[in-house]
Scaffold this motif. Structure first.
Motif, PDB file in Angstrom:
ATOM      1  N   VAL A  51      14.126 -76.125 -23.375  1.00  0.00           N
ATOM      2  CA  VAL A  51      14.133 -74.661 -23.373  1.00  0.00           C
ATOM      3  C   VAL A  51      13.021 -74.230 -24.326  1.00  0.00           C
ATOM      4  N   ASN A  53       8.877 -71.945 -24.694  1.00  0.00           N
ATOM      5  CA  ASN A  53       8.012 -70.867 -24.243  1.00  0.00           C
ATOM      6  C   ASN A  53       6.567 -71.251 -24.496  1.00  0.00           C
ATOM      7  N   LYS A  61      15.145 -67.891 -26.575  1.00  0.00           N
ATOM      8  CA  LYS A  61      15.489 -69.290 -26.317  1.00  0.00           C
ATOM      9  C   LYS A  61      16.871 -69.655 -26.840  1.00  0.00           C
ATOM     10  N   THR A  65      19.950 -71.236 -24.834  1.00  0.00           N
ATOM     11  CA  THR A  65      20.468 -72.565 -25.170  1.00  0.00           C
ATOM     12  C   THR A  65      21.994 -72.530 -25.286  1.00  0.00           C
ATOM     13  N   ASP A 146      16.024 -77.333 -27.989  1.00  0.00           N
ATOM     14  CA  ASP A 146      15.773 -75.933 -28.303  1.00  0.00           C
ATOM     15  C   ASP A 146      14.342 -75.845 -28.825  1.00  0.00           C
ATOM     16  N   ASP A 147      13.444 -75.377 -27.990  1.00  0.00           N
ATOM     17  CA  ASP A 147      12.001 -75.418 -28.200  1.00  0.00           C
ATOM     18  C   ASP A 147      11.529 -76.841 -27.887  1.00  0.00           C
ATOM     19  N   VAL A 162      10.861 -69.509 -21.213  1.00  0.00           N
ATOM     20  CA  VAL A 162      11.464 -68.191 -21.393  1.00  0.00           C
ATOM     21  C   VAL A 162      10.381 -67.184 -21.780  1.00  0.00           C
TER      22      VAL A 162
END
Length: 347
Positions: A51, A53, A61, A65, A146-147, A162
């Protein structure tokens, strides 16, 4: 005019930064071209959902998540989460973020994710190291990063990019001339483009010109939670005056202030930098008004004495196609997870 403001207003003077921007774009293209060259030691035994950008600043994000964790659990998966842990200062890496971790130890966003979901979560700038440590200690059958969209050492099964529906891709240029970490066509390579909120005409045009399909998520305001403990309330039964101090240390503070106004509040806006440090002194506004902040800011205030401080919970509502695409891809790319069911039972 700040640099970020200039990006989204397409200020003419930004062209002076184009040589640096072209260098960043060249490096990004080179790294992306080599993205599938994953060494054997970096392989992971479970699918990985990224997830991320391609722009700097917040796009939503973390709420996404959290929504994905809940979705996967409903369908029998056992997710774990890995993160860089931006702004964290743990005693060691990889570091296991728990419900008792402070934002200084684990980072504000990882702490928020754990407090909301109880998911196993490890942070490390080396996401592969975080993933291996997590899998060594927890029986998870899918990982969410996450990222990490640009962390190409990390293998990935599904990439989700995102975008902020209002800001979009800004002027479409890479740093420092624009807000992008990678050129816009990087979005043509991801599995899902998720737009947070309604699309501005400029954002819609950008995505259309790239030939992209996109799906929306909406952030819905939930209850307000008192930081000093006690019962949460909905905005319609808010027990105090509607004129409030409002703090937002997120990528796009204006979105938070707009949400408060939609809920009937009259906020005195206190925008902060994303991941900004907080203290009781900086939050001790002379107005004496009730204080409302984001959940991400609230995790940094657990030790503060904020008797009239509140956090507004926000939940992501996903387009049904996002859920269908994600689950179909996971099922086709990996073996059935332990305890997998048809969604009729909650894990």
């Amino acid at each position: 005019m700040s640099l970020a403001s200039a990006w989204y207003r397409n200020a003419r003077w930004l062209k002076l930064l184009r040589p640096l921007s072209m260098l960043v774009e060249q490096v990004a293209r080179k790294r992306f071209t080599k993205r599938f060259v994953t060494s054997a030691e970096n392989q992971l035994p479970v699918p990985v959902i990224i997830v991320g950008n391609i722009s700097v600043g917040g796009t939503g994000k973390t709420p996404l998540t959290i929504a994905l964790i809940e979705l996967l659990r409903r369908h029998g998966w056992t997710p774990g989460v890995i993160s860089r842990g931006y702004g964290a200062n743990p005693a060691h890496y990889p570091y296991s973020v728990t419900s008792s971790s402070t934002a200084n130890e684990g980072g504000d966003e990882p702490c928020l994710i754990v407090q909301r979901t109880g998911v196993p979560l490890y942070i490390d700038p080396n996401r592969v190291a975080a993933a291996r440590q997590l899998l060594q200690h927890h029986a998870c059958d899918v990982l969410i990063s996450d990222d990490g969209l640009q962390h190409y050492a990390l293998p990935r099964t599904i990439e989700i990019a995102v975008l902020d529906g209002t800001r979009g891709l800004g002027n479409g240029r890479c740093l420092p001339e624009g807000p992008l970490r990678e050129p816009p066509e990087r979005l043509q390579q991801v599995d899902l483009v998720v737009v947070n909120g309604e699309l501005s005409p400029a954002t819609r045009q950008q995505l259309t010109e790239l030939g992209l399909l996109w799906y929306q998520m909406k952030l819905e305001a939930g209850k307000l939670y008192p930081l000093a403990g006690g019962d949460a309330v909905t905005a319609d039964v808010w027990p105090h005056e509607r004129h409030v101090d409002a703090v937002a240390g997120i990528g796009n503070p204006a979105r938070f202030f707009h949400t408060l106004r939609e809920l009937g509040f009259d906020p005195v806006e206190h925008p902060l930098a994303d991941h900004a440090s907080l203290s009781e002194e900086t939050l001790g506004f002379a107005s004496g008004l009730p204080l409302i902040m984001t959940e991400k800011d609230a995790v940094k205030c657990s030790q503060f004495n904020l008797a009239n401080g509140w956090a507004l919970r926000v939940d992501a509502r996903l387009d049904a196609h996002i859920e269908q695409t994600l689950l179909t891809r996971l099922t086709s790319e990996s073996a059935q997870p332990t305890g997998h069911n048809d969604g009729s039972e909650t894990a």
